[in-house]
Write a protein that holds these residues in place. Structure first.
Motif, mmCIF file in Angstrom:
data_model
loop_
_atom_site.group_PDB
_atom_site.id
_atom_site.type_symbol
_atom_site.label_atom_id
_atom_site.label_comp_id
_atom_site.label_asym_id
_atom_site.label_seq_id
_atom_site.Cartn_x
_atom_site.Cartn_y
_atom_site.Cartn_z
ATOM 1 N N ILE A 21 -14.083 44.063 26.821
ATOM 2 C CA ILE A 21 -12.655 44.394 26.802
ATOM 3 C C ILE A 21 -11.891 43.073 26.868
ATOM 4 C CG2 ILE A 21 -10.799 45.729 27.847
ATOM 5 C CD1 ILE A 21 -13.120 47.420 26.863
ATOM 6 N N HIS B 221 -8.261 40.966 26.795
ATOM 7 C CA HIS B 221 -6.803 40.990 26.985
ATOM 8 C C HIS B 221 -6.248 39.604 26.674
ATOM 9 C CE1 HIS B 221 -2.935 42.227 28.566
ATOM 10 N NE2 HIS B 221 -2.898 41.144 29.314
ATOM 11 N N ASP B 222 -5.289 39.547 25.747
ATOM 12 C CA ASP B 222 -4.686 38.280 25.339
ATOM 13 C C ASP B 222 -3.785 37.752 26.464
ATOM 14 O OD1 ASP B 222 -3.631 36.133 24.037
ATOM 15 O OD2 ASP B 222 -2.622 37.254 22.462
ATOM 16 N N LEU B 223 -4.052 36.515 26.903
ATOM 17 C CA LEU B 223 -3.280 35.911 27.999
ATOM 18 C C LEU B 223 -2.226 34.926 27.496
ATOM 19 C CD1 LEU B 223 -6.159 35.147 30.564
ATOM 20 C CD2 LEU B 223 -4.606 37.101 30.546
ATOM 21 N N GLU C 33 -11.921 34.604 32.679
ATOM 22 C CA GLU C 33 -10.978 33.954 31.770
ATOM 23 C C GLU C 33 -11.706 32.966 30.870
ATOM 24 O OE1 GLU C 33 -7.035 31.143 32.093
ATOM 25 O OE2 GLU C 33 -7.203 32.846 33.478
ATOM 26 N N ASP D 173 -5.592 46.536 24.231
ATOM 27 C CA ASP D 173 -6.562 45.462 24.395
ATOM 28 C C ASP D 173 -7.676 45.586 23.365
ATOM 29 O OD1 ASP D 173 -5.223 44.339 26.517
ATOM 30 O OD2 ASP D 173 -6.355 45.428 28.033
ATOM 31 N N CYS E 270 -8.662 44.119 18.311
ATOM 32 C CA CYS E 270 -9.445 42.897 18.101
ATOM 33 C C CYS E 270 -9.133 42.277 16.745
ATOM 34 C CB CYS E 270 -10.945 43.207 18.190
ATOM 35 S SG CYS E 270 -11.636 42.942 19.833
ATOM 36 N N MET F 253 -7.887 34.224 26.909
ATOM 37 C CA MET F 253 -8.077 35.664 27.002
ATOM 38 C C MET F 253 -8.836 36.013 28.272
ATOM 39 S SD MET F 253 -10.964 36.277 24.060
ATOM 40 C CE MET F 253 -12.730 36.237 24.474
ATOM 41 N N ASP F 254 -8.599 37.219 28.749
ATOM 42 C CA ASP F 254 -9.310 37.763 29.895
ATOM 43 C C ASP F 254 -10.411 38.675 29.346
ATOM 44 O OD1 ASP F 254 -8.963 38.396 33.050
ATOM 45 O OD2 ASP F 254 -9.593 40.188 31.981
#
Length: 640
Positions: free
Chosen positions: A247, A249-251, A215, A148, A166, A228-229
């Motif tokens: 942080i 996270h790609d959703l 989100e 992440d 990133c 992203m989250d």
């Protein structure tokens, strides 16, 4: 008496001092060595008093000390006198330790008589520093290897740190964004709202942006966005300030999977409903047809009324044909799969289709050699192909070309990421391509749904493609549509191989295919976000540095702005008025010798019909596998 009292007080201070106190004369001989020094160096006072202070020094300090004393006596320049000089001490056992040394001069009106040293053990401080450095190194390793994204900003929103994940997510190098406001990574409306979030937090302490699992949407360097989250934590700093760590996270994959699941569930629900309706309606039609036949027999003496009864029976039979198509979509028809030669079937169907379609439509075939036998209901497949041909004819009101091709295709795990309902396997592919009007994305997304049609009322039931879909799915196959407005449509039927041929293939271990890698810089130009993400993922895993664009115009701007590019990998048909052919010409005009690889889901014949294409242009057909993409990219890059 007063002098003796002061000396006693001095001795008491020295004896109880936490830091080491050492007194030496002008020649460097030790005069005083307090208990703290004994603990530090491991010597008793009587072991060192009268000896040269060099005893307590490792090299090179030991070798240089006499020179310092001699130089001071000769010139008066005191190199060793001062506060807080960090040096190294040597214990009795030969080990060394870091120490802070402050040196002062002693003497009276007659001149200097020696030096006093205050010694503080820095071992604990050094251990703390080493531990802090080791902890920082471990933390950096965790951040750098995290899947992440991790980003750190200060209280004003300025980016302080950006980890490699990133960089991959947003398409920036860290140095391109460090020092800039984090808004550069946000689309609207998040960009406009961000300053207000931080200002409100500083003024009220209400942290709207702090929390776990929020989100939002990120914006890449190329202007594209992705879901992203975002989890945000606060770091309290000395002086009352704050910095924030995010942080990310790609959703994208999850969203894509959710969309596909919803679509699959919708098709399944419609199929169940359609199958139930068709079953019940067939029962009604059975009664109608049966009674119409009975009436027809009873009305032999009344030809006028008998004709009406036969019309009722005929209408009921046409209704039964429609319900059979619904049963095909819902996968409840009875299939009789057999093994057959796909090229022979396509050859015979091409002759039938030529006789069926209008004379202004040319029907051609392109058959792959040495195909294994396919396994499906031959009659249903022929009906499906005829259905596709008639649909294609409707899409070419002014005439055109219909091409039927065969091939062998392996749908691997990479393909299944975007099509989770498909089974990874090797399939026999029969594709029907027209160069007609094509479908918009909206029409393409609904094309397989029953009763969906773009034809005028009375000119189509909307069940043709749904029947094809149901038949192929019930045959344990897969069906796909590739279509562009103004260019035409390709529908591919992926049919399972004959089990006997599969057994022979399985008995022969597949040859290991070497995947060619590279380090060049590739510009991926593709308007479909799913296909673009797949291409980027493949190329990055092969070691290439990837930049992307959604259209030919955007790609042209990147080239004009000086983006470092070694090869342009572009779709042929894109929105915005610039095709892949056009982009290839513009890229070579801007940068002579630029390498270009084009890709398309349409056969080459269709592309050449609708373009000013140069026949030598390299084209990779969709869908493509990672190994094939790797091979073609290297071939173009290494070509003279």
């Amino acid at each position: 008496m007063i002098q003796r009292s002061e000396e006693q007080r001095f001795r008491a201070v020295i004896e109880t001092a936490v830091d080491g106190v050492i007194l030496i004369d002008a020649a460097g001989l030790i005069l005083v060595f307090n208990p703290a020094c004994e603990r530090l160096f491991g010597y008793r006072a009587d072991e060192v008093i009268g000896r040269n202070v060099k005893l307590l020094m490792p090299a090179p300090y030991r070798d240089e000390h006499d020179a310092y004393i001699a130089n001071y006596k000769r010139t008066g320049i005191a190199k060793i006198i001062g506060i807080g000089r960090e040096v190294v001490g040597r214990r009795k056992d030969g080990t060394t330790f870091p120490m802070g040394l402050s040196v002062g001069e002693t003497g009276d009106e007659r001149g200097p008589s020696g030096f006093v040293g205050i010694i503080r053990d820095l071992s604990e401080m050094e251990r703390t520093q080493r531990a802090a450095l080791a902890s920082a190194a471990r933390l950096k390793a965790v951040i750098d290897t995290a899947v992440d994204g991790v980003i750190l900003i200060d209280g004003k929103g300025t980016v302080l740190m950006l980890n490699p994940a990133c960089e991959r997510l947003f398409g920036y190098d860290a140095q391109e964004v460090i020092g800039r406001n984090v808004k550069v990574l946000m689309p609207e409306p998040y960009r406009s709202e961000h300053d207000a979030y931080l200002r409100n937090y500083r003024e009220t302490g209400q942290a709207q942006i702090i929390g776990i699992g929020r989100e939002v949407v990120g914006r890449r360097k190329d202007g594209t966005t992705f879901p992203m989250d975002l989890s945000v934590g606060e770091v309290k700093e000395e002086g009352g300030g704050s910095s924030f760590v995010g942080i990310i996270h790609d959703l994208s994959d999850r969203k894509r999977t959710e969309e596909q699941l919803v679509q699959a569930q919708k098709m399944e629900t419609v199929g169940q409903l359609s199958g139930g309706l068709a079953h019940d309606f067939n029962n009604l039609l059975t009664v109608i047809v049966g009674n119409a036949d009975t009436l027809s027999e009873a009305l032999k003496a009344r030809p006028d009324l008998r004709e009406l009864a036969e019309m009722i029976a005929g209408a009921a039979e046409r209704g039964a044909e429609l319900t059979n198509r619904l049963l095909a979509f819902s996968r409840r028809q009875v299939l009789q799969p057999v093994a057959f030669e796909p090229n022979a079937l396509v050859g015979s169907m091409a002759r039938l289709i030529r006789r069926t379609l209008r004379e202004d439509i040319e029907v051609t075939t392109a058959l792959a050699p040495a195909l294994p036998q396919a396994f499906a209901d031959r009659a249903q497949l022929e009906s499906a192909m005829l259905n596709l041909a008639i649909n294609a004819q409707d899409a070419m009101p002014d005439g055109g070309q219909l091409t039927i091709t065969t091939a062998l295709a392996e749908l691997d795990e990479a393909y299944l990421q975007d099509h989770p309902e498909v089974r990874a396997d090797t399939y026999v592919v029969i594709a029907v391509t027209d160069n007609g009007q094509g479908m918009s994305p909206e029409v393409r997304d609904h094309a397989f749904e029953p009763f969906f049609t773009t034809k005028e009322v009375g000119k189509g039931s909307g069940l043709g493609l749904s029947m094809v879909y149901g038949f192929v799915k019930q045959s344990n196959g897969h069906v796909s549509i590739y279509s562009e407005v103004g260019l035409g449509t390709t529908i591919r039927l992926y049919l399972p191989m004959d089990p006997a041929a599969r057994a022979v293939t399985a008995a022969q271990p597949p040859a290991t295919e070497a995947v060619e890698r590279g380090r060049e810089r590739v510009l991926v130009v593709e308007d479909d976000p799913h296909v673009r993400a797949y291409a980027i993922s493949c190329l990055q895993s092969l070691g290439y540095h990837v930049t992307s664009a959604e259209s030919g115009r955007e790609a042209e701007r990147l080239l004009m702005q000086g983006a470092a590019i070694d090869l342009v990998f572009s779709d042929v048909v894109m929105p915005g008025g610039m095709s892949g052919w056009d982009l290839a010409q513009r890229a070579r005009a801007l940068r002579p010798g630029m390498k270009v690889l084009l890709t398309s889901g349409h056969p080459l014949e269709t592309l050449h019909t609708h373009s000013r294409a140069v026949s030598s242009e390299s084209i990779l057909n969709k869908p493509y596998r990672k190994a094939e993409l790797a091979r073609r990219i290297r071939a173009v890059l290494e070509a003279p």
